[in-house]
Design an enzyme around this catalytic site. Structure first.
Site, PDB file in Angstrom:
ATOM      1  N   GLY A  72       0.788  -1.212   0.000  1.00  0.00           N
ATOM      2  CA  GLY A  72       0.000   0.000   0.000  1.00  0.00           C
ATOM      3  C   GLY A  72       0.825   1.269   0.000  1.00  0.00           C
ATOM      4  O   GLY A  72       0.318   2.347  -0.275  1.00  0.00           O
ATOM      5  N   HIS A 139     -11.537  11.480 -18.609  1.00  0.00           N
ATOM      6  CA  HIS A 139     -10.887  11.313 -19.916  1.00  0.00           C
ATOM      7  C   HIS A 139      -9.505  11.965 -19.935  1.00  0.00           C
ATOM      8  O   HIS A 139      -9.260  12.996 -19.313  1.00  0.00           O
ATOM      9  CB  HIS A 139     -11.762  11.923 -21.020  1.00  0.00           C
ATOM     10  CG  HIS A 139     -11.961  13.405 -20.884  1.00  0.00           C
ATOM     11  ND1 HIS A 139     -11.060  14.335 -21.349  1.00  0.00           N
ATOM     12  CD2 HIS A 139     -12.966  14.111 -20.314  1.00  0.00           C
ATOM     13  CE1 HIS A 139     -11.492  15.556 -21.089  1.00  0.00           C
ATOM     14  NE2 HIS A 139     -12.651  15.450 -20.451  1.00  0.00           N
ATOM     15  N   HIS A 148      -0.254   5.441  -6.604  1.00  0.00           N
ATOM     16  CA  HIS A 148      -1.261   4.686  -5.854  1.00  0.00           C
ATOM     17  C   HIS A 148      -2.499   5.566  -5.717  1.00  0.00           C
ATOM     18  O   HIS A 148      -2.431   6.667  -5.157  1.00  0.00           O
ATOM     19  CB  HIS A 148      -0.737   4.307  -4.465  1.00  0.00           C
ATOM     20  CG  HIS A 148      -1.680   3.460  -3.679  1.00  0.00           C
ATOM     21  ND1 HIS A 148      -1.460   2.109  -3.464  1.00  0.00           N
ATOM     22  CD2 HIS A 148      -2.849   3.742  -3.048  1.00  0.00           C
ATOM     23  CE1 HIS A 148      -2.454   1.607  -2.739  1.00  0.00           C
ATOM     24  NE2 HIS A 148      -3.308   2.594  -2.477  1.00  0.00           N
TER      25      HIS A 148
END
Length: 211
Positions: A72, A139, A148
């Site tokens: 993580g 987009h 992350h």
């Protein structure tokens, strides 16, 4: 058939194990061989998980081994992935089948993408990016290597997250913003202007904080 090895057996590693079992390649392209972790008792008290094979440092890569990195922390993800790469290991993508990859979206290698992520039109996702559940990428978003993106985060159109950026849970980045290399955006923050390299911002609107 490939043997998938998950680097990291702590809480996030257990989540990545379930991701691996839910992806289309499970028991077709790969089986889960086990975990690598230097804490040999990391799974003590937990059932229904494969074994810890060894530490990353001690593991000798075997034929048909492939890897994902379940860290993580961007710092430790990069550290341990680079150890495996230096040994000649190869990484695969785990992309949950509920993820939407829209027209012209381009993805790299070593990705972890969890349930119900939406990767919109013409996005570019580079190597070793983690995208957790319910993330929405507008987009033309570009997410660079090692970044992350935590659950429920959102980027508007043309956002750029440079290498090693972390968006914590429910962070929102408005369109056309650049979050520079190594920066961290705090949970539930709203980013309305560019974020400088290696800084931490938090709040609504997000402002630099010091520790």
């Amino acid at each position: 058939m490939k043997n998938l090895i998950i680097v990291g057996a702590r809480g996030f590693g257990r989540e990545v194990y379930d991701l691996a079992t839910q992806c289309a390649g499970f028991n077709i392209e790969y089986v889960v061989k086990g975990f690598l972790d230097d804490k040999s008792d990391a799974l003590e008290g937990f059932s229904n998980y494969p074994q810890i094979l060894s530490s990353v440092e001690d593991y000798k890569i075997e034929e048909n081994d492939v890897f994902v990195c379940a860290m993580g922390s961007v710092k430790w993800k990069k550290h341990y992935a680079e150890l495996i790469l230096a040994k000649g290991g190869k990484f695969i993508n785990l992309i949950h089948p509920s993820t939407k990859l829209n027209t012209n979206a381009v993805v790299g290698t070593g990705l972890l993408v969890f349930m119900y992520a939406n990767i919109s039109n013409d996005c570019i996702i580079e190597d070793f990016v983690t995208i957790q559940g319910y993330v929405g990428l507008g987009h033309d978003t570009k997410i660079c290597k090692w970044a992350h993106v935590s659950s429920y985060s959102f980027t508007g159109g043309f956002v750029v997250l440079e290498e090693e950026v972390t968006l914590n849970t429910r962070a929102t980045v408005l369109p056309n913003i650049i979050v520079r290399k190594g920066a961290t955006v705090g949970a539930a923050s709203l980013v309305i202007k560019n974020v400088k390299e290696n800084t931490t911002v938090f709040g609504i609107p997000a402002k630099k904080i010091e520790f």
